[in-house]
Design an enzyme around this catalytic site. Structure first.
Site, PDB file in Angstrom:
ATOM      1  N   LYS A 129       0.920  -1.061   0.102  1.00  0.00           N
ATOM      2  CA  LYS A 129      -0.154  -0.202   0.008  1.00  0.00           C
ATOM      3  C   LYS A 129       0.887   0.766   0.107  1.00  0.00           C
ATOM      4  CE  LYS A 129      -1.982  -1.176   3.750  1.00  0.00           C
ATOM      5  NZ  LYS A 129      -1.335  -1.946   4.206  1.00  0.00           N
TER       6      LYS A 129
ATOM      7  N   ARG B 195      -9.298   0.809   8.331  1.00  0.00           N
ATOM      8  CA  ARG B 195      -9.408  -0.045   8.930  1.00  0.00           C
ATOM      9  C   ARG B 195     -10.209  -0.315   9.448  1.00  0.00           C
ATOM     10  NH1 ARG B 195      -3.031   0.519   8.595  1.00  0.00           N
ATOM     11  NH2 ARG B 195      -2.490  -1.305   8.892  1.00  0.00           N
TER      12      ARG B 195
ATOM     13  N   ARG C 277      12.100  -6.519   4.693  1.00  0.00           N
ATOM     14  CA  ARG C 277      12.038  -4.420   4.237  1.00  0.00           C
ATOM     15  C   ARG C 277      12.262  -3.600   5.726  1.00  0.00           C
ATOM     16  NH1 ARG C 277       5.493  -1.925   5.048  1.00  0.00           N
ATOM     17  NH2 ARG C 277       5.528  -3.048   7.734  1.00  0.00           N
TER      18      ARG C 277
ATOM     19  N   ARG D  67      11.403  -2.265  11.054  1.00  0.00           N
ATOM     20  CA  ARG D  67      10.257  -1.535  12.105  1.00  0.00           C
ATOM     21  C   ARG D  67      10.110  -2.169  12.880  1.00  0.00           C
ATOM     22  NH1 ARG D  67       5.583   0.233   7.912  1.00  0.00           N
ATOM     23  NH2 ARG D  67       4.368  -0.885   9.895  1.00  0.00           N
TER      24      ARG D  67
ATOM     25  N   ARG E  25      -0.511  -9.522  13.170  1.00  0.00           N
ATOM     26  CA  ARG E  25      -1.104  -8.072  12.312  1.00  0.00           C
ATOM     27  C   ARG E  25      -1.671  -8.787  11.276  1.00  0.00           C
ATOM     28  NH1 ARG E  25       4.261  -5.124  10.506  1.00  0.00           N
ATOM     29  NH2 ARG E  25       2.849  -4.103   9.272  1.00  0.00           N
TER      30      ARG E  25
HETATM   31  P1  AP5 Z   1       4.754  -1.893   1.793  1.00  0.00           P
HETATM   32  O1  AP5 Z   1       4.928  -0.770   0.689  1.00  0.00           O
HETATM   33  O2  AP5 Z   1       5.829  -0.748   2.952  1.00  0.00           O
HETATM   34  O3  AP5 Z   1       3.307  -2.396   2.468  1.00  0.00           O
HETATM   35  P2  AP5 Z   1       2.397  -1.694   3.241  1.00  0.00           P
HETATM   36  O4  AP5 Z   1       1.062  -2.244   2.433  1.00  0.00           O
HETATM   37  O5  AP5 Z   1       2.827  -0.138   3.257  1.00  0.00           O
HETATM   38  O6  AP5 Z   1       2.675  -2.692   4.656  1.00  0.00           O
HETATM   39  P3  AP5 Z   1       2.556  -2.171   5.574  1.00  0.00           P
HETATM   40  O7  AP5 Z   1       3.387  -3.095   7.187  1.00  0.00           O
HETATM   41  O8  AP5 Z   1       3.155  -0.475   6.150  1.00  0.00           O
HETATM   42  O9  AP5 Z   1       1.094  -2.096   5.714  1.00  0.00           O
HETATM   43  P4  AP5 Z   1       0.449  -1.902   7.523  1.00  0.00           P
HETATM   44  O10 AP5 Z   1      -0.835  -1.954   6.863  1.00  0.00           O
HETATM   45  O11 AP5 Z   1       0.745  -3.391   8.657  1.00  0.00           O
HETATM   46  O12 AP5 Z   1       0.815  -1.003   8.474  1.00  0.00           O
HETATM   47  P5  AP5 Z   1       0.587   0.626   9.034  1.00  0.00           P
HETATM   48  O13 AP5 Z   1       2.110   1.986   8.510  1.00  0.00           O
HETATM   49  O14 AP5 Z   1      -0.557   1.066   7.339  1.00  0.00           O
HETATM   50  O15 AP5 Z   1       5.828  -2.921   0.983  1.00  0.00           O
HETATM   51  C1  AP5 Z   1       6.165  -4.107   2.131  1.00  0.00           C
HETATM   52  C2  AP5 Z   1       7.403  -4.720   1.223  1.00  0.00           C
HETATM   53  O16 AP5 Z   1       7.198  -5.175   0.310  1.00  0.00           O
HETATM   54  C3  AP5 Z   1       8.470  -3.371   1.834  1.00  0.00           C
HETATM   55  O17 AP5 Z   1      10.347  -3.443   2.128  1.00  0.00           O
HETATM   56  C4  AP5 Z   1       8.657  -2.892  -0.010  1.00  0.00           C
HETATM   57  O18 AP5 Z   1       9.822  -2.434  -0.356  1.00  0.00           O
HETATM   58  C5  AP5 Z   1       8.547  -4.199  -0.385  1.00  0.00           C
HETATM   59  N1  AP5 Z   1       7.311  -4.718  -1.690  1.00  0.00           N
HETATM   60  C6  AP5 Z   1       6.167  -3.745  -2.065  1.00  0.00           C
HETATM   61  N2  AP5 Z   1       5.458  -3.741  -3.050  1.00  0.00           N
HETATM   62  C7  AP5 Z   1       6.303  -4.370  -3.608  1.00  0.00           C
HETATM   63  C8  AP5 Z   1       6.473  -5.973  -5.028  1.00  0.00           C
HETATM   64  N3  AP5 Z   1       5.344  -6.105  -5.454  1.00  0.00           N
HETATM   65  N4  AP5 Z   1       6.755  -7.033  -4.903  1.00  0.00           N
HETATM   66  C9  AP5 Z   1       8.252  -7.315  -3.916  1.00  0.00           C
HETATM   67  N5  AP5 Z   1       8.233  -6.843  -3.070  1.00  0.00           N
HETATM   68  C10 AP5 Z   1       7.462  -5.477  -2.638  1.00  0.00           C
HETATM   69  O19 AP5 Z   1       0.139   0.809  10.111  1.00  0.00           O
HETATM   70  C11 AP5 Z   1       0.933  -0.014  10.764  1.00  0.00           C
HETATM   71  C12 AP5 Z   1      -0.006  -0.365  12.957  1.00  0.00           C
HETATM   72  O20 AP5 Z   1      -0.322   1.509  12.637  1.00  0.00           O
HETATM   73  C13 AP5 Z   1      -0.823  -0.845  12.560  1.00  0.00           C
HETATM   74  O21 AP5 Z   1      -0.122  -1.936  12.937  1.00  0.00           O
HETATM   75  C14 AP5 Z   1      -1.800  -0.553  13.677  1.00  0.00           C
HETATM   76  O22 AP5 Z   1      -1.117  -0.839  15.072  1.00  0.00           O
HETATM   77  C15 AP5 Z   1      -1.456   1.204  13.657  1.00  0.00           C
HETATM   78  N6  AP5 Z   1      -2.315   2.051  12.549  1.00  0.00           N
HETATM   79  C16 AP5 Z   1      -1.899   2.266  10.929  1.00  0.00           C
HETATM   80  N7  AP5 Z   1      -3.201   2.815  10.745  1.00  0.00           N
HETATM   81  C17 AP5 Z   1      -3.854   2.711  11.935  1.00  0.00           C
HETATM   82  C18 AP5 Z   1      -5.893   2.679  11.387  1.00  0.00           C
HETATM   83  N8  AP5 Z   1      -6.319   3.208  10.294  1.00  0.00           N
HETATM   84  N9  AP5 Z   1      -6.102   1.957  12.784  1.00  0.00           N
HETATM   85  C19 AP5 Z   1      -5.915   1.857  13.692  1.00  0.00           C
HETATM   86  N10 AP5 Z   1      -4.649   1.583  13.614  1.00  0.00           N
HETATM   87  C20 AP5 Z   1      -3.506   2.119  13.000  1.00  0.00           C
HETATM   88 MG    MG Z   2       2.688   0.473   4.639  1.00  0.00          MG
END
Ligand code: AP5
Ligand code: MG
Length: 214
Positions: A13, A88, A127, A160, A171
């Site tokens: 994402k 979410r 990552r 992270r 997660r």
């Molecule tokens: P990346 O692009 O980083 O993936 P992502 O979908 O953004 O993954 P996240 O782990 O950031 O998502 P998340 O939803 O768990 O975390 P968030 O920060 O939102 O890609 C992942 C890896 O793969 C990278 O190394 C990239 O280079 C690689 N990659 C990407 N595309 C690829 C491809 N096509 N092929 C190969 N490799 C690829 O949330 C973190 C925490 O915050 C949550 O767990 C929660 O506690 C809290 N939080 C955030 N938002 C909320 C909310 N709305 N409500 C409640 N809690 C929340």
């Molecule tokens: Mg992300």
């Protein structure tokens, strides 16, 4: 153009949202990045969020919803935005729908980046994240020019805290239980589009631009 990115943790994402934001000149708003920068700065919001994030749990809706609605009402959001990691939960989605409809607005596109769980754990362990500017790398698939250093801002890259395999499993479980129902929510609203997130990053972006148009 108001866009939501849906998809499991690690689906890509953030990677795609950054590129969408550049191409369409709209802000990329990641609730995870906002929480991480608050943690880094040691704010009250950050300390609260960290307790949940480190366990792989969602930060409570009462903290998250207000924060996000404040953000999207800022001036730079007038032409739209790409939301990454919000909504979410169904209550988050309903709050967003209501806040937008009060202004006669609605989400234009919800893009689900689809990746099976078995592909996710590998991706996460490789990552590397920049906690200063939010840039994301992968040791194999998207390495920085200089190992361990952010190409964009020069800060040190880190694994992270929530990317340890056992936390990633948690997660994923939370995702299936609380976030996956949003796919149906946005399907019913007629704005859902799915892309195959297992393809390489360039191909995924291509599929997304076909949906959004030039
Ligand atoms: P990346 O692009 O980083 O993936 P992502 O979908 O953004 O993954 P996240 O782990 O950031 O998502 P998340 O939803 O768990 O975390 P968030 O920060 O939102 O890609 C992942 C890896 O793969 C990278 O190394 C990239 O280079 C690689 N990659 C990407 N595309 C690829 C491809 N096509 N092929 C190969 N490799 C690829 O949330 C973190 C925490 O915050 C949550 O767990 C929660 O506690 C809290 N939080 C955030 N938002 C909320 C909310 N709305 N409500 C409640 N809690 C929340
Ligand atoms: Mg992300």
């Amino acid at each position: 153009m108001k866009i939501i990115m849906l998809g499991a943790p690690g689906a890509g994402k953030g990677t795609q949202a950054k590129r969408i934001a550049e191409k369409y000149q709209i802000p990329h708003i990641s609730t995870g990045d906002i929480f991480r920068s608050n943690i880094k700065e040691g704010t009250e919001l950050g300390m609260k969020a960290k307790q949940f994030m480190d366990q792989g749990l969602l930060v409570p809706d009462e903290v998250t919803i207000g924060m996000l609605l404040d953000r999207i009402h800022q001036d730079d959001c007038e032409k739209g935005y790409v939301l990454d990691g919000f909504p979410r939960t169904i209550p988050q989605a309903e709050s967003l729908t209501k806040a937008l409809s009060d202004r006669g607005e609605a989400i234009d596109y919800a893009i689900d980046v689809d990746v099976l769980d078995e592909n996710i754990v590998n991706r996460m362990s490789g990552r590397r994240a920049c906690l200063t500017c939010g840039a994301t790398y992968h040791v194999t698939f998207a390495p920085p020019a200089k190992e361990g250093i952010c190409d964009v801002c020069g800060a040190e890259l880190v694994l992270r805290d929530d990317d340890k395999p056992e936390t990633v499993q948690k997660r994923l479980a939370v995702y299936h239980e609380q976030t996956q129902p949003l796919i149906d929510y946005y399907k019913e609203k007629g704005v859902l589009h799915s892309v195959d997130g297992t393809k390489d990053m360039e191909e995924v972006f291509q599929s997304i631009t076909e949906i959004l148009g030039a």
